[in-house]
Design a protein around this motif. Structure first.
Motif, PDB file in Angstrom:
ATOM      1  N   ASN A   1       0.850  -1.189   0.000  1.00 44.43           N
ATOM      2  CA  ASN A   1       0.000   0.000   0.000  1.00 44.43           C
ATOM      3  C   ASN A   1       0.887   1.240   0.000  1.00 44.43           C
ATOM      4  O   ASN A   1       1.813   1.357   0.797  1.00 44.43           O
ATOM      5  N   ASN A   2       0.592   2.190  -0.869  1.00 48.70           N
ATOM      6  CA  ASN A   2       1.379   3.404  -0.998  1.00 48.70           C
ATOM      7  C   ASN A   2       1.387   4.221   0.295  1.00 48.70           C
ATOM      8  O   ASN A   2       2.394   4.830   0.636  1.00 48.70           O
ATOM      9  N   LYS A   3       0.267   4.243   1.025  1.00 44.09           N
ATOM     10  CA  LYS A   3       0.196   4.999   2.282  1.00 44.09           C
ATOM     11  C   LYS A   3       1.230   4.478   3.280  1.00 44.09           C
ATOM     12  O   LYS A   3       1.965   5.242   3.889  1.00 44.09           O
ATOM     13  N   TYR A   4       1.299   3.161   3.431  1.00 42.58           N
ATOM     14  CA  TYR A   4       2.257   2.575   4.363  1.00 42.58           C
ATOM     15  C   TYR A   4       3.696   2.766   3.894  1.00 42.58           C
ATOM     16  O   TYR A   4       4.594   2.969   4.698  1.00 42.58           O
ATOM     17  N   GLN A   5       3.888   2.720   2.591  1.00 46.43           N
ATOM     18  CA  GLN A   5       5.220   2.962   2.039  1.00 46.43           C
ATOM     19  C   GLN A   5       5.666   4.393   2.357  1.00 46.43           C
ATOM     20  O   GLN A   5       6.813   4.620   2.740  1.00 46.43           O
ATOM     21  N   GLN A   6       4.769   5.349   2.210  1.00 46.14           N
ATOM     22  CA  GLN A   6       5.108   6.740   2.508  1.00 46.14           C
ATOM     23  C   GLN A   6       5.412   6.948   3.991  1.00 46.14           C
ATOM     24  O   GLN A   6       6.329   7.699   4.348  1.00 46.14           O
ATOM     25  N   VAL A   7       4.650   6.298   4.857  1.00 48.34           N
ATOM     26  CA  VAL A   7       4.924   6.398   6.296  1.00 48.34           C
ATOM     27  C   VAL A   7       6.297   5.793   6.598  1.00 48.34           C
ATOM     28  O   VAL A   7       7.094   6.371   7.337  1.00 48.34           O
ATOM     29  N   GLY A   8       6.582   4.647   5.990  1.00 46.92           N
ATOM     30  CA  GLY A   8       7.887   4.017   6.182  1.00 46.92           C
ATOM     31  C   GLY A   8       9.025   4.883   5.674  1.00 46.92           C
ATOM     32  O   GLY A   8      10.059   5.028   6.351  1.00 46.92           O
ATOM     33  N   ASN A   9       8.856   5.480   4.509  1.00 47.51           N
ATOM     34  CA  ASN A   9       9.894   6.363   3.961  1.00 47.51           C
ATOM     35  C   ASN A   9      10.081   7.598   4.822  1.00 47.51           C
ATOM     36  O   ASN A   9      11.202   8.080   4.995  1.00 47.51           O
ATOM     37  N   PHE A  10       8.985   8.117   5.390  1.00 45.94           N
ATOM     38  CA  PHE A  10       9.079   9.267   6.293  1.00 45.94           C
ATOM     39  C   PHE A  10       9.896   8.892   7.529  1.00 45.94           C
ATOM     40  O   PHE A  10      10.804   9.632   7.926  1.00 45.94           O
ATOM     41  N   ILE A  11       9.595   7.748   8.121  1.00 43.23           N
ATOM     42  CA  ILE A  11      10.335   7.304   9.307  1.00 43.23           C
ATOM     43  C   ILE A  11      11.812   7.118   8.969  1.00 43.23           C
ATOM     44  O   ILE A  11      12.693   7.555   9.721  1.00 43.23           O
ATOM     45  N   LEU A  12      12.087   6.501   7.835  1.00 44.70           N
ATOM     46  CA  LEU A  12      13.466   6.288   7.401  1.00 44.70           C
ATOM     47  C   LEU A  12      14.179   7.616   7.166  1.00 44.70           C
ATOM     48  O   LEU A  12      15.328   7.798   7.580  1.00 44.70           O
ATOM     49  N   ARG A  13      13.486   8.547   6.529  1.00 46.63           N
ATOM     50  CA  ARG A  13      14.066   9.866   6.251  1.00 46.63           C
ATOM     51  C   ARG A  13      14.414  10.606   7.546  1.00 46.63           C
ATOM     52  O   ARG A  13      15.495  11.185   7.673  1.00 46.63           O
ATOM     53  N   ILE A  14      13.513  10.572   8.525  1.00 49.37           N
ATOM     54  CA  ILE A  14      13.752  11.265   9.795  1.00 49.37           C
ATOM     55  C   ILE A  14      14.893  10.609  10.568  1.00 49.37           C
ATOM     56  O   ILE A  14      15.762  11.283  11.126  1.00 49.37           O
ATOM     57  N   ALA A  15      14.914   9.271  10.586  1.00 52.21           N
ATOM     58  CA  ALA A  15      15.982   8.561  11.291  1.00 52.21           C
ATOM     59  C   ALA A  15      17.339   8.862  10.657  1.00 52.21           C
ATOM     60  O   ALA A  15      18.302   9.213  11.348  1.00 52.21           O
ATOM     61  N   LEU A  16      17.417   8.752   9.339  1.00 55.47           N
ATOM     62  CA  LEU A  16      18.676   8.994   8.638  1.00 55.47           C
ATOM     63  C   LEU A  16      19.102  10.453   8.768  1.00 55.47           C
ATOM     64  O   LEU A  16      20.285  10.745   9.001  1.00 55.47           O
ATOM     65  N   GLY A  17      18.150  11.369   8.657  1.00 53.01           N
ATOM     66  CA  GLY A  17      18.466  12.789   8.822  1.00 53.01           C
ATOM     67  C   GLY A  17      18.988  13.091  10.214  1.00 53.01           C
ATOM     68  O   GLY A  17      19.953  13.847  10.379  1.00 53.01           O
ATOM     69  N   SER A  18      18.385  12.507  11.223  1.00 50.98           N
ATOM     70  CA  SER A  18      18.824  12.731  12.609  1.00 50.98           C
ATOM     71  C   SER A  18      20.237  12.212  12.830  1.00 50.98           C
ATOM     72  O   SER A  18      21.075  12.876  13.455  1.00 50.98           O
ATOM     73  N   ILE A  19      20.500  11.014  12.311  1.00 51.01           N
ATOM     74  CA  ILE A  19      21.836  10.424  12.460  1.00 51.01           C
ATOM     75  C   ILE A  19      22.889  11.307  11.804  1.00 51.01           C
ATOM     76  O   ILE A  19      23.940  11.600  12.392  1.00 51.01           O
ATOM     77  N   PHE A  20      22.607  11.772  10.595  1.00 54.05           N
ATOM     78  CA  PHE A  20      23.630  12.542   9.888  1.00 54.05           C
ATOM     79  C   PHE A  20      23.769  13.965  10.406  1.00 54.05           C
ATOM     80  O   PHE A  20      24.872  14.507  10.408  1.00 54.05           O
ATOM     81  N   LEU A  21      22.699  14.558  10.858  1.00 51.87           N
ATOM     82  CA  LEU A  21      22.831  15.871  11.496  1.00 51.87           C
ATOM     83  C   LEU A  21      23.678  15.743  12.756  1.00 51.87           C
ATOM     84  O   LEU A  21      24.571  16.566  13.004  1.00 51.87           O
ATOM     85  N   ALA A  22      23.450  14.695  13.535  1.00 54.86           N
ATOM     86  CA  ALA A  22      24.238  14.476  14.754  1.00 54.86           C
ATOM     87  C   ALA A  22      25.714  14.242  14.427  1.00 54.86           C
ATOM     88  O   ALA A  22      26.602  14.802  15.082  1.00 54.86           O
ATOM     89  N   HIS A  23      25.995  13.435  13.401  1.00 58.59           N
ATOM     90  CA  HIS A  23      27.383  13.187  13.018  1.00 58.59           C
ATOM     91  C   HIS A  23      28.051  14.456  12.484  1.00 58.59           C
ATOM     92  O   HIS A  23      29.220  14.714  12.788  1.00 58.59           O
ATOM     93  N   GLY A  24      27.322  15.222  11.693  1.00 56.82           N
ATOM     94  CA  GLY A  24      27.873  16.484  11.193  1.00 56.82           C
ATOM     95  C   GLY A  24      28.153  17.456  12.320  1.00 56.82           C
ATOM     96  O   GLY A  24      29.210  18.096  12.364  1.00 56.82           O
ATOM     97  N   TRP A  25      27.216  17.564  13.244  1.00 59.52           N
ATOM     98  CA  TRP A  25      27.390  18.479  14.386  1.00 59.52           C
ATOM     99  C   TRP A  25      28.579  18.050  15.242  1.00 59.52           C
ATOM    100  O   TRP A  25      29.348  18.875  15.709  1.00 59.52           O
ATOM    101  N   GLN A  26      28.732  16.744  15.428  1.00 59.69           N
ATOM    102  CA  GLN A  26      29.865  16.218  16.194  1.00 59.69           C
ATOM    103  C   GLN A  26      31.181  16.596  15.509  1.00 59.69           C
ATOM    104  O   GLN A  26      32.140  16.981  16.178  1.00 59.69           O
ATOM    105  N   LYS A  27      31.213  16.509  14.190  1.00 59.51           N
ATOM    106  CA  LYS A  27      32.425  16.891  13.464  1.00 59.51           C
ATOM    107  C   LYS A  27      32.695  18.388  13.592  1.00 59.51           C
ATOM    108  O   LYS A  27      33.841  18.800  13.740  1.00 59.51           O
ATOM    109  N   ILE A  28      31.652  19.194  13.519  1.00 62.94           N
ATOM    110  CA  ILE A  28      31.830  20.639  13.673  1.00 62.94           C
ATOM    111  C   ILE A  28      32.458  20.958  15.039  1.00 62.94           C
ATOM    112  O   ILE A  28      33.367  21.772  15.143  1.00 62.94           O
ATOM    113  N   ASN A  29      31.973  20.297  16.070  1.00 62.57           N
ATOM    114  CA  ASN A  29      32.442  20.577  17.431  1.00 62.57           C
ATOM    115  C   ASN A  29      33.805  19.984  17.750  1.00 62.57           C
ATOM    116  O   ASN A  29      34.400  20.353  18.765  1.00 62.57           O
TER     117      ASN A  29
END
Length: 131
Positions: A1-29
């Motif tokens: 179902n496309n609805k569930y796929q979109q929810v899954g992609n949203f969760i994946l996008r937020i998780a991946l974005g959070s991880i990389f923002l944290a890694h980038g911020w750690q490198k900055i500091n």
């Protein structure tokens, strides 16, 4: 179902974005340490700046749903680089399994994007309204 796929992609996008923002911020500091580590690998001196900007920028873009496929492509390239230059010699378990998982998540977003709660969708719908 496309609805569930979109929810899954949203969760994946937020998780991946959070991880990389944290890694980038750690490198900055701790940028001096990042420069030193990259130098020990024999990598070009500009690369710590590129990787820090990539991780931070891609993380922000994924959290906002802005240029999702482009940001995910940057993350995928980053993971391939990390595997080849740092992790490969350690083997799969205890070495590069985390990077393979991140690479796979990035490829999913490259292939399918993420329209749910994404600025990309808002921009796309505004462009369609202008036509």
């Amino acid at each position: 179902n496309n609805k569930y796929q979109q929810v899954g992609n949203f969760i994946l996008r937020i998780a991946l974005g959070s991880i990389f923002l944290a890694h980038g911020w750690q490198k900055i500091n701790g940028f001096a340490g990042v420069e030193g580590f990259f130098a020990t690998l024999g990598l070009p001196p500009f690369l710590p700046y590129v990787i820090t900007a990539l991780e931070t920028g891609a993380g922000i873009c994924l959290l906002l749903g802005l240029l999702t496929r482009v940001a995910a492509a940057g993350i995928a390239a980053n993971m391939v680089g990390a595997i080849v230059t740092v992790k490969l010699s350690a083997g799969f378990l205890g070495g590069y399994e985390y990077e393979v998982l991140i690479l796979a998540a990035a490829v999913v977003l490259i292939l399918s994007g993420s329209q749910l709660y994404a600025l990309d969708s808002l921009i796309r719908s505004e462009k369609n309204e202008d036509k």
